[in-house]
Design a protein around this motif. Structure first.
Motif: not given
Length: 207
Positions: A154-181
């Motif tokens: 029969g068939f054999f199956f495998s996932v070889v690469k995952r696509f990760y979408p860019p981060p939510d812009p609102s989360l980036c804005e939150f990080a810039r405003e409230f988080l600091s390195l």
């Protein structure tokens, strides 16, 4: 022994040249590792980047027609091929699908999609693969047909690469405003260079 190894290398090089002429890529190293683990030798690998239509309510994944005709159909029995190509009024051929990543067995329907000339795996595709493996658009999968043992045919199956979408812009804005390195740790040598008025002073400090 040396002659045998040289002959094997020559065969491998010829295969690479043929692949290059056909515009085919080398097999994925991760897939090759999994094949070695399962002790599998196969004719070819079906590669697919998932689209929205592979993930929606239609509950089927479309496989490229040319690859299926080259790597799967030649290994089917006449009665199986008839079910795949014509359906005989039913939902296609029920085939065993082993997920190499999770070591689980599933059953899907396999038949030709007349309107496009492609082939599709359906029935419980959404439940057993899309939801269970959390598949998304642009994830890359491979499938291949194994015919060397009736117990795993029969068939054999495998996932070889995952696509990760860019981060939510609102989360980036939150990080810039409230988080600091944390502030950067000053470079030891740079600090001393700034305190020394000349290269001689710097060298004196270093020594």
């Amino acid at each position: 022994m040396a002659v045998k190894r040289r002959a094997e290398r020559e065969i491998s090089e010829r295969e690479k040249v043929v692949k290059k002429m056909r515009g085919e890529e080398d097999d994925d190293p991760l897939v090759e590792l999994k094949l070695c683990t399962e002790n599998i030798i196969l004719a070819g690998i079906i590669k697919k980047k998932l689209t929205n239509s592979d993930l929606d309510h239609l509950s089927r994944v479309i496989l490229p027609g040319k690859q299926v005709r080259n790597y799967v159909l030649p290994f089917l029995y006449p009665a199986e091929l008839d079910e795949v190509e014509r359906g005989n009024g039913r939902g296609g051929l029920m085939v065993r699908v082993k997920d190499l990543d999770t070591d689980t067995i599933h059953w899907l329907s396999f038949k030709k999609w007349e309107s496009s000339g492609s082939y599709k795996l359906g029935l419980s595709w959404i439940q057993d693969f899309v939801k269970r493996r959390n598949l998304h658009k642009d994830d890359e999968i491979v499938m291949f047909w194994v015919d060397d043992d009736s117990t795993r045919r029969g068939f054999f199956f495998s996932v070889v690469k995952r696509f990760y979408p860019p981060p939510d812009p609102s989360l980036c804005e939150f990080a810039r405003e409230f988080l600091s390195l944390s502030p950067l740790t000053p470079d030891y040598n740079s600090a001393w260079k700034e305190r020394c008025s000349s290269i001689d002073d710097y060298l004196a400090v270093r020594n």
